[in-house]
Design a protein around this motif. Structure first.
Motif, PDB file in Angstrom:
ATOM      1  N   PRO A  16     -12.751 -11.377 -13.768  1.00 46.08           N
ATOM      2  CA  PRO A  16     -12.159 -10.400 -12.807  1.00 46.08           C
ATOM      3  C   PRO A  16     -10.734 -11.766 -11.801  1.00 46.08           C
ATOM      4  O   PRO A  16     -10.248 -10.999 -10.729  1.00 46.08           O
ATOM      5  N   GLY A  17     -10.967 -13.160 -12.671  1.00 48.84           N
ATOM      6  CA  GLY A  17      -9.599 -13.769 -11.823  1.00 48.84           C
ATOM      7  C   GLY A  17      -8.306 -13.083 -11.785  1.00 48.84           C
ATOM      8  O   GLY A  17      -7.598 -13.288 -11.196  1.00 48.84           O
ATOM      9  N   VAL A  18      -8.487 -12.919 -13.043  1.00 48.51           N
ATOM     10  CA  VAL A  18      -7.360 -12.341 -13.743  1.00 48.51           C
ATOM     11  C   VAL A  18      -6.784 -10.815 -13.048  1.00 48.51           C
ATOM     12  O   VAL A  18      -5.544 -10.721 -11.889  1.00 48.51           O
ATOM     13  N   ALA A  19      -8.288  -9.979 -12.814  1.00 46.25           N
ATOM     14  CA  ALA A  19      -7.126  -8.723 -12.135  1.00 46.25           C
ATOM     15  C   ALA A  19      -7.125  -8.876 -11.026  1.00 46.25           C
ATOM     16  O   ALA A  19      -7.243  -8.408 -10.228  1.00 46.25           O
ATOM     17  N   ASP A  20      -7.867 -10.094  -9.969  1.00 45.70           N
ATOM     18  CA  ASP A  20      -8.126 -10.465  -8.486  1.00 45.70           C
ATOM     19  C   ASP A  20      -6.492 -10.559  -8.437  1.00 45.70           C
ATOM     20  O   ASP A  20      -5.796 -10.167  -7.675  1.00 45.70           O
ATOM     21  N   LEU A  21      -6.105 -11.654  -9.432  1.00 49.64           N
ATOM     22  CA  LEU A  21      -4.514 -11.605  -8.820  1.00 49.64           C
ATOM     23  C   LEU A  21      -3.423 -10.909  -9.364  1.00 49.64           C
ATOM     24  O   LEU A  21      -2.673 -10.762  -8.602  1.00 49.64           O
ATOM     25  N   VAL A  22      -3.778  -9.830 -10.753  1.00 52.00           N
ATOM     26  CA  VAL A  22      -2.757  -8.606 -10.717  1.00 52.00           C
ATOM     27  C   VAL A  22      -3.223  -8.063  -9.423  1.00 52.00           C
ATOM     28  O   VAL A  22      -2.131  -7.362  -8.784  1.00 52.00           O
ATOM     29  N   ALA A  23      -3.785  -7.744  -8.804  1.00 56.89           N
ATOM     30  CA  ALA A  23      -4.426  -6.056  -8.354  1.00 56.89           C
ATOM     31  C   ALA A  23      -3.737  -6.662  -7.016  1.00 56.89           C
ATOM     32  O   ALA A  23      -2.995  -5.957  -5.940  1.00 56.89           O
ATOM     33  N   LYS A  24      -4.315  -8.143  -6.103  1.00 60.21           N
ATOM     34  CA  LYS A  24      -2.943  -9.175  -4.809  1.00 60.21           C
ATOM     35  C   LYS A  24      -2.080  -8.987  -5.619  1.00 60.21           C
ATOM     36  O   LYS A  24      -1.428  -8.467  -4.382  1.00 60.21           O
ATOM     37  N   SER A  25      -1.691  -9.329  -6.419  1.00 59.80           N
ATOM     38  CA  SER A  25       0.007  -9.437  -6.354  1.00 59.80           C
ATOM     39  C   SER A  25       1.134  -8.216  -6.522  1.00 59.80           C
ATOM     40  O   SER A  25       1.625  -7.445  -5.606  1.00 59.80           O
ATOM     41  N   CYS A  26      -0.466  -6.885  -7.515  1.00 61.37           N
ATOM     42  CA  CYS A  26       0.850  -5.622  -6.712  1.00 61.37           C
ATOM     43  C   CYS A  26       0.043  -5.040  -5.563  1.00 61.37           C
ATOM     44  O   CYS A  26       1.033  -3.814  -5.182  1.00 61.37           O
ATOM     45  N   LEU A  27      -0.333  -5.499  -4.887  1.00 61.65           N
ATOM     46  CA  LEU A  27      -0.968  -4.490  -3.951  1.00 61.65           C
ATOM     47  C   LEU A  27       0.663  -5.538  -2.745  1.00 61.65           C
ATOM     48  O   LEU A  27      -0.339  -5.081  -1.331  1.00 61.65           O
ATOM     49  N   LEU A  28       0.900  -6.289  -2.112  1.00 62.34           N
ATOM     50  CA  LEU A  28       1.910  -6.911  -1.767  1.00 62.34           C
ATOM     51  C   LEU A  28       2.195  -6.106  -1.528  1.00 62.34           C
ATOM     52  O   LEU A  28       2.493  -6.429   0.106  1.00 62.34           O
ATOM     53  N   LEU A  29       2.703  -5.152  -1.731  1.00 61.73           N
ATOM     54  CA  LEU A  29       3.593  -3.974  -0.865  1.00 61.73           C
ATOM     55  C   LEU A  29       2.895  -2.833  -1.001  1.00 61.73           C
ATOM     56  O   LEU A  29       1.838  -2.582  -2.164  1.00 61.73           O
ATOM     57  N   PRO A  30       3.047  -1.929  -0.859  1.00 56.51           N
ATOM     58  CA  PRO A  30       2.772  -0.363  -0.527  1.00 56.51           C
ATOM     59  C   PRO A  30       2.833  -0.100  -2.168  1.00 56.51           C
ATOM     60  O   PRO A  30       4.170   0.447  -2.292  1.00 56.51           O
ATOM     61  N   PRO A  31       1.970   0.536  -2.949  1.00 55.61           N
ATOM     62  CA  PRO A  31       2.262   0.918  -4.758  1.00 55.61           C
ATOM     63  C   PRO A  31       2.395   2.254  -4.585  1.00 55.61           C
ATOM     64  O   PRO A  31       1.836   3.389  -3.617  1.00 55.61           O
ATOM     65  N   SER A  32       3.112   2.589  -5.816  1.00 55.52           N
ATOM     66  CA  SER A  32       3.295   4.391  -6.301  1.00 55.52           C
ATOM     67  C   SER A  32       1.929   4.472  -5.981  1.00 55.52           C
ATOM     68  O   SER A  32       0.834   3.780  -6.113  1.00 55.52           O
ATOM     69  N   GLU A  33       1.117   6.057  -6.248  1.00 52.62           N
ATOM     70  CA  GLU A  33       0.202   6.578  -6.187  1.00 52.62           C
ATOM     71  C   GLU A  33      -0.352   6.707  -7.478  1.00 52.62           C
ATOM     72  O   GLU A  33      -1.422   6.449  -7.237  1.00 52.62           O
ATOM     73  N   SER A  34       0.637   6.792  -8.016  1.00 57.51           N
ATOM     74  CA  SER A  34       0.255   6.809  -9.987  1.00 57.51           C
ATOM     75  C   SER A  34      -0.302   5.764 -10.380  1.00 57.51           C
ATOM     76  O   SER A  34      -0.902   4.916 -11.017  1.00 57.51           O
ATOM     77  N   ASP A  35       0.081   4.088  -9.811  1.00 55.35           N
ATOM     78  CA  ASP A  35      -0.421   2.659 -10.037  1.00 55.35           C
ATOM     79  C   ASP A  35      -1.482   2.227  -9.215  1.00 55.35           C
ATOM     80  O   ASP A  35      -2.111   2.011  -9.461  1.00 55.35           O
ATOM     81  N   LEU A  36      -1.284   3.200  -7.997  1.00 55.13           N
ATOM     82  CA  LEU A  36      -2.931   3.037  -7.258  1.00 55.13           C
ATOM     83  C   LEU A  36      -4.062   2.745  -7.836  1.00 55.13           C
ATOM     84  O   LEU A  36      -5.358   1.741  -7.500  1.00 55.13           O
ATOM     85  N   LYS A  37      -4.618   3.631  -7.927  1.00 48.71           N
ATOM     86  CA  LYS A  37      -5.781   4.232  -9.164  1.00 48.71           C
ATOM     87  C   LYS A  37      -5.845   2.623  -9.732  1.00 48.71           C
ATOM     88  O   LYS A  37      -6.734   2.484  -9.790  1.00 48.71           O
ATOM     89  N   ARG A  38      -5.063   2.301 -10.661  1.00 51.45           N
ATOM     90  CA  ARG A  38      -5.157   1.289 -11.793  1.00 51.45           C
ATOM     91  C   ARG A  38      -5.138   0.051 -10.924  1.00 51.45           C
ATOM     92  O   ARG A  38      -6.545  -1.052 -11.601  1.00 51.45           O
TER      93      ARG A  38
END
Length: 173
Positions: A16-38
């Motif tokens: 969960p710690g890794v998932a949190d860091l990756v998700a927050k980093s990928c969400l700093l800007l609006p992601p593509s629709e294809s990445d958003l689900k992941r």
């Protein structure tokens, strides 16, 4: 893109710690629709966290979920998760988390048409930045500097959205 590399490398994590860091980093800007689900799946995975004695990251994971909901245009759900993270206290990291949460909450309220609340949330976050956090231009952002940077990134986005800067509006889905 960096988010593509992060998702390729860490998108299947069960930590969960890794998932949190990756998700927050990928969400700093609006992601593509294809990445958003992941990315949203990573945010959901953080909520499966089992508490380790002496460690409590759940309020940060609630923030991650709220941010993911905001990026998915689920503004009411985002507000619920962000209010939850604002109601939870951790020693030493509340100011950084609250700063970021107020900024994302301000954007969610703005998108829902709750303009007075959006301005109030923004003002609370801005006050935290001015009184409790290092200034963005300082040479030392201190412990948890990544979270400080995230908050300032969300502050910039919230300010542009709330003040009606055309670039912020053109990035909506």
């Amino acid at each position: 893109l960096l988010s593509d590399l992060m998702l390729a490398r860490f998108g299947q994590t069960t930590d969960p710690g890794v998932a949190d860091l990756v998700a927050k980093s990928c969400l700093l800007l609006p992601p593509s629709e294809s990445d958003l689900k992941r990315i949203a799946d990573l945010a959901d995975m953080t909520l499966q966290w089992k508490q380790t004695p002496g460690v409590d990251n759940l309020p940060w994971y609630h923030f991650c979920k709220g941010l993911a909901e905001y990026r998915r245009d689920h503004y009411e759900s985002a507000a619920v998760w962000l209010q939850k993270t604002l109601s939870e206290s951790l020693r030493g990291s509340d100011d950084k988390r609250f700063f970021a949460a107020y900024m994302v909450l301000a954007m969610a309220h703005y998108r829902m048409g709750h303009l007075d609340q959006a301005h109030a949330d923004y003002a609370k976050g801005e006050e935290l930045a001015g009184t409790k956090l290092p200034h963005l231009g300082s040479n030392d952002l201190g412990y948890g500097w990544v979270n400080v940077l995230h908050g300032y990134i969300f502050m910039r986005e919230a300010k542009a959205l709330i003040e009606g800067v055309p670039e912020a509006k053109s990035k909506t889905k």
